[in-house]
Write a protein that holds these residues in place. Structure first.
Motif, PDB file in Angstrom:
ATOM      1  N   HIS A   7     -29.932 -24.862  47.045  1.00 56.98           N
ATOM      2  CA  HIS A   7     -28.908 -23.832  47.238  1.00 56.98           C
ATOM      3  C   HIS A   7     -29.520 -22.433  47.217  1.00 56.98           C
ATOM      4  N   LEU A   8     -30.650 -22.260  46.501  1.00 56.32           N
ATOM      5  CA  LEU A   8     -31.314 -20.956  46.496  1.00 56.32           C
ATOM      6  C   LEU A   8     -31.919 -20.646  47.861  1.00 56.32           C
ATOM      7  N   VAL A  23     -22.229 -21.413  60.111  1.00 59.64           N
ATOM      8  CA  VAL A  23     -21.776 -22.677  59.524  1.00 59.64           C
ATOM      9  C   VAL A  23     -21.482 -22.487  58.043  1.00 59.64           C
ATOM     10  N   SER A  24     -20.283 -22.871  57.611  1.00 59.20           N
ATOM     11  CA  SER A  24     -19.892 -22.656  56.208  1.00 59.20           C
ATOM     12  C   SER A  24     -19.849 -23.982  55.445  1.00 59.20           C
ATOM     13  N   PHE A  25     -20.992 -24.460  55.020  1.00 60.02           N
ATOM     14  CA  PHE A  25     -21.023 -25.626  54.139  1.00 60.02           C
ATOM     15  C   PHE A  25     -22.307 -25.567  53.319  1.00 60.02           C
ATOM     16  N   HIS A  26     -22.291 -26.261  52.185  1.00 55.68           N
ATOM     17  CA  HIS A  26     -23.454 -26.262  51.298  1.00 55.68           C
ATOM     18  C   HIS A  26     -24.333 -27.474  51.588  1.00 55.68           C
ATOM     19  N   VAL A  27     -25.644 -27.291  51.502  1.00 53.76           N
ATOM     20  CA  VAL A  27     -26.580 -28.389  51.749  1.00 53.76           C
ATOM     21  C   VAL A  27     -27.243 -28.794  50.443  1.00 53.76           C
ATOM     22  N   SER A 282     -27.684 -36.621  29.290  1.00 50.42           N
ATOM     23  CA  SER A 282     -27.612 -35.280  28.710  1.00 50.42           C
ATOM     24  C   SER A 282     -26.813 -34.379  29.647  1.00 50.42           C
ATOM     25  N   HIS A 283     -26.189 -33.363  29.112  1.00 49.09           N
ATOM     26  CA  HIS A 283     -25.369 -32.468  29.920  1.00 49.09           C
ATOM     27  C   HIS A 283     -26.190 -31.664  30.921  1.00 49.09           C
ATOM     28  N   GLU A 284     -27.505 -31.582  30.700  1.00 49.73           N
ATOM     29  CA  GLU A 284     -28.350 -30.876  31.654  1.00 49.73           C
ATOM     30  C   GLU A 284     -28.363 -31.589  33.003  1.00 49.73           C
ATOM     31  N   ALA A 285     -28.097 -32.905  32.969  1.00 52.47           N
ATOM     32  CA  ALA A 285     -28.139 -33.698  34.203  1.00 52.47           C
ATOM     33  C   ALA A 285     -26.795 -33.720  34.923  1.00 52.47           C
ATOM     34  N   PHE A 286     -25.796 -33.059  34.356  1.00 51.50           N
ATOM     35  CA  PHE A 286     -24.450 -33.098  34.935  1.00 51.50           C
ATOM     36  C   PHE A 286     -24.368 -32.226  36.190  1.00 51.50           C
ATOM     37  N   THR A 287     -23.512 -32.647  37.115  1.00 49.17           N
ATOM     38  CA  THR A 287     -23.137 -31.812  38.246  1.00 49.17           C
ATOM     39  C   THR A 287     -21.689 -31.384  38.042  1.00 49.17           C
ATOM     40  N   ASN A 288     -21.249 -30.427  38.835  1.00 45.41           N
ATOM     41  CA  ASN A 288     -19.858 -29.981  38.746  1.00 45.41           C
ATOM     42  C   ASN A 288     -18.879 -31.141  38.870  1.00 45.41           C
ATOM     43  N   VAL A 314     -16.741 -26.460  35.024  1.00 47.40           N
ATOM     44  CA  VAL A 314     -16.892 -26.569  36.478  1.00 47.40           C
ATOM     45  C   VAL A 314     -17.009 -25.184  37.124  1.00 47.40           C
ATOM     46  N   ASP A 315     -17.957 -25.067  38.044  1.00 45.68           N
ATOM     47  CA  ASP A 315     -18.061 -23.867  38.879  1.00 45.68           C
ATOM     48  C   ASP A 315     -17.472 -24.213  40.248  1.00 45.68           C
ATOM     49  N   PRO A 316     -16.221 -23.833  40.509  1.00 42.84           N
ATOM     50  CA  PRO A 316     -15.559 -24.252  41.758  1.00 42.84           C
ATOM     51  C   PRO A 316     -16.217 -23.711  43.017  1.00 42.84           C
ATOM     52  N   THR A 317     -17.032 -22.665  42.909  1.00 42.11           N
ATOM     53  CA  THR A 317     -17.679 -22.102  44.103  1.00 42.11           C
ATOM     54  C   THR A 317     -18.753 -23.031  44.655  1.00 42.11           C
ATOM     55  N   ARG A 318     -19.189 -24.016  43.852  1.00 42.08           N
ATOM     56  CA  ARG A 318     -20.238 -24.935  44.300  1.00 42.08           C
ATOM     57  C   ARG A 318     -19.687 -26.299  44.696  1.00 42.08           C
ATOM     58  N   LEU A 319     -18.366 -26.407  44.817  1.00 47.68           N
ATOM     59  CA  LEU A 319     -17.757 -27.697  45.147  1.00 47.68           C
ATOM     60  C   LEU A 319     -17.631 -27.869  46.654  1.00 47.68           C
TER      61      LEU A 319
END
Length: 373
Positions: A7-8, A23-27, A282-288, A314-319
């Protein structure tokens, strides 16, 4: 290829090449990023009716090769250059297939439609276009396209697709045809195995379905059907064996693997087991999205406060769009417990907006195509 968070790199591309960004989508993968860049550029050229200048092309290749986010840039630079040397038809097919595989049906439709204007006898594109129509509720039109694809090619896998669609929507007159076809399959390629997995699940022959899944070769097809296999293994209490067998998939995409396991527990109504599985990481491995699933499980188990705490992570901007729909639905559900009617209405309103945004463009395309305007 080793990369820093994709994402960076995506954000870096968008900031440095704003004039191309259409194009408006995340890869999430390097391949996805290459296709995003190619799609932006070809979309730009299509809109402007002009090719990229040599300077623009060199500027992009230089950006790719010097990007601080890539540890090994040669691979992506080569893939990009290879894409830019493709004919328009080759790229449209590649982009159409990519968007279709990642459920971006409006974008897939756009590229398939461009292809069919040049080659209206392309059976694979016609078949996929038919499935897109089905996805958006145009059953008769979708079935006609898939049947047309079969008439052109007499391809066995497309015929199996016709049978599957007719069965699912009540158009199949002779149910015995399914059994005859299943008995007659001798070529066990991934397309035919996909049909068999669906057929065995429908008939309740889950062990045969699991056996067919294990014969699949392509990883992409395995991801499509892994939920069916997980269901069989979890219902038969073979969790450890399942993890050993599916280790290559877990190694390829551990986040998606976790999500599929959680979703399977939830499909089985085993919400406490799903939470136990989530707690093993662990929570470090969690995704939104895992936080959203965790919230749903807590809610199903009556732990509303824990459900709220999970949603607050949850960070809704990354969904993605489908994840956003589930996010708003869960938020509205949680709001209903506190009698916050206005809050509940707000989340349902947002949910409806995301649905409208998702379907509007394609519906307009289909509408005008059908009326001939």
């Amino acid at each position: 290829m080793d990369v820093y968070p994709i994402h960076l790199l995506e954000e870096n591309w968008r900031s440095k090449f704003k004039e191309f960004s259409l194009v408006s989508f995340h890869v999430e993968t390097v391949e996805g990023l290459v296709l995003l860049v190619a799609s932006d550029l070809y979309g730009f050229m299509d809109v402007c009716h002009n090719a990229l200048s040599k300077q623009e092309h060199q500027r992009i290749v230089a950006w790719i090769k010097t990007s601080p986010f890539l540890r090994n840039s040669d691979g992506i630079a080569y893939a990009y250059c290879e894409l830019m040397e493709m004919t328009s038809e080759e790229l449209w097919k590649k982009l159409g297939n990519h968007y279709y595989d990642v459920d971006k049906y409006s974008k897939a439709y756009y590229y398939y439609d461009k292809l069919l204007k040049i080659d209206h006898q392309n059976d694979k594109v016609l078949s996929n276009m038919g499935l897109i129509y089905l996805h958006f509720g145009q059953i008769d039109d979708g079935l006609k396209l898939i049947e047309r694809a079969y008439t052109i090619s007499r391809n066995e896998s497309i015929y199996l697709q016709v049978l599957k669609v007719k069965t699912m929507f009540g158009y199949l007159e002779d149910e015995e045809e399914l059994h005859r076809v299943e008995q007659g399959i001798v070529d066990f390629d991934d397309n035919n195995l996909s049909f068999l997995i669906w057929y065995y699940d429908r008939m309740g022959k889950y062990e045969s379905s699991a056996t067919s899944f294990l014969r699949l070769k392509e990883m992409r097809i395995r991801w499509i059907h892994v939920g069916s296999y997980m269901r069989y293994m979890l219902e038969s209490k073979q969790m450890k064996a399942m993890e050993v067998i599916l280790k290559p998939m877990k190694d390829q995409n551990s986040a998606l693997y976790k999500i599929r396991v959680i979703e399977t527990f939830m499909d089985l109504g085993q919400f406490e087991e799903a939470l136990d599985f989530i707690d093993s990481y662990s929570h470090e491995a969690f995704t939104n999205f895992i936080y959203i699933l965790e919230s749903i499980c807590y809610t199903k188990c009556g732990s509303i406060i824990q459900g709220v705490k999970s949603m607050n992570q949850v960070d809704p901007t990354r969904l993605k769009t489908n994840e956003m729909n589930i996010y708003y639905r869960q938020m509205a559900h949680l709001a209903s417990f506190s009698n916050e009617i206005s809050k509940e209405d707000e989340f349902y309103h947002r949910l409806i907006k995301t649905w409208k945004a998702k379907y509007r463009d394609l519906w307009l395309t289909l509408k005008y195509k059908k009326t001939g305007r």
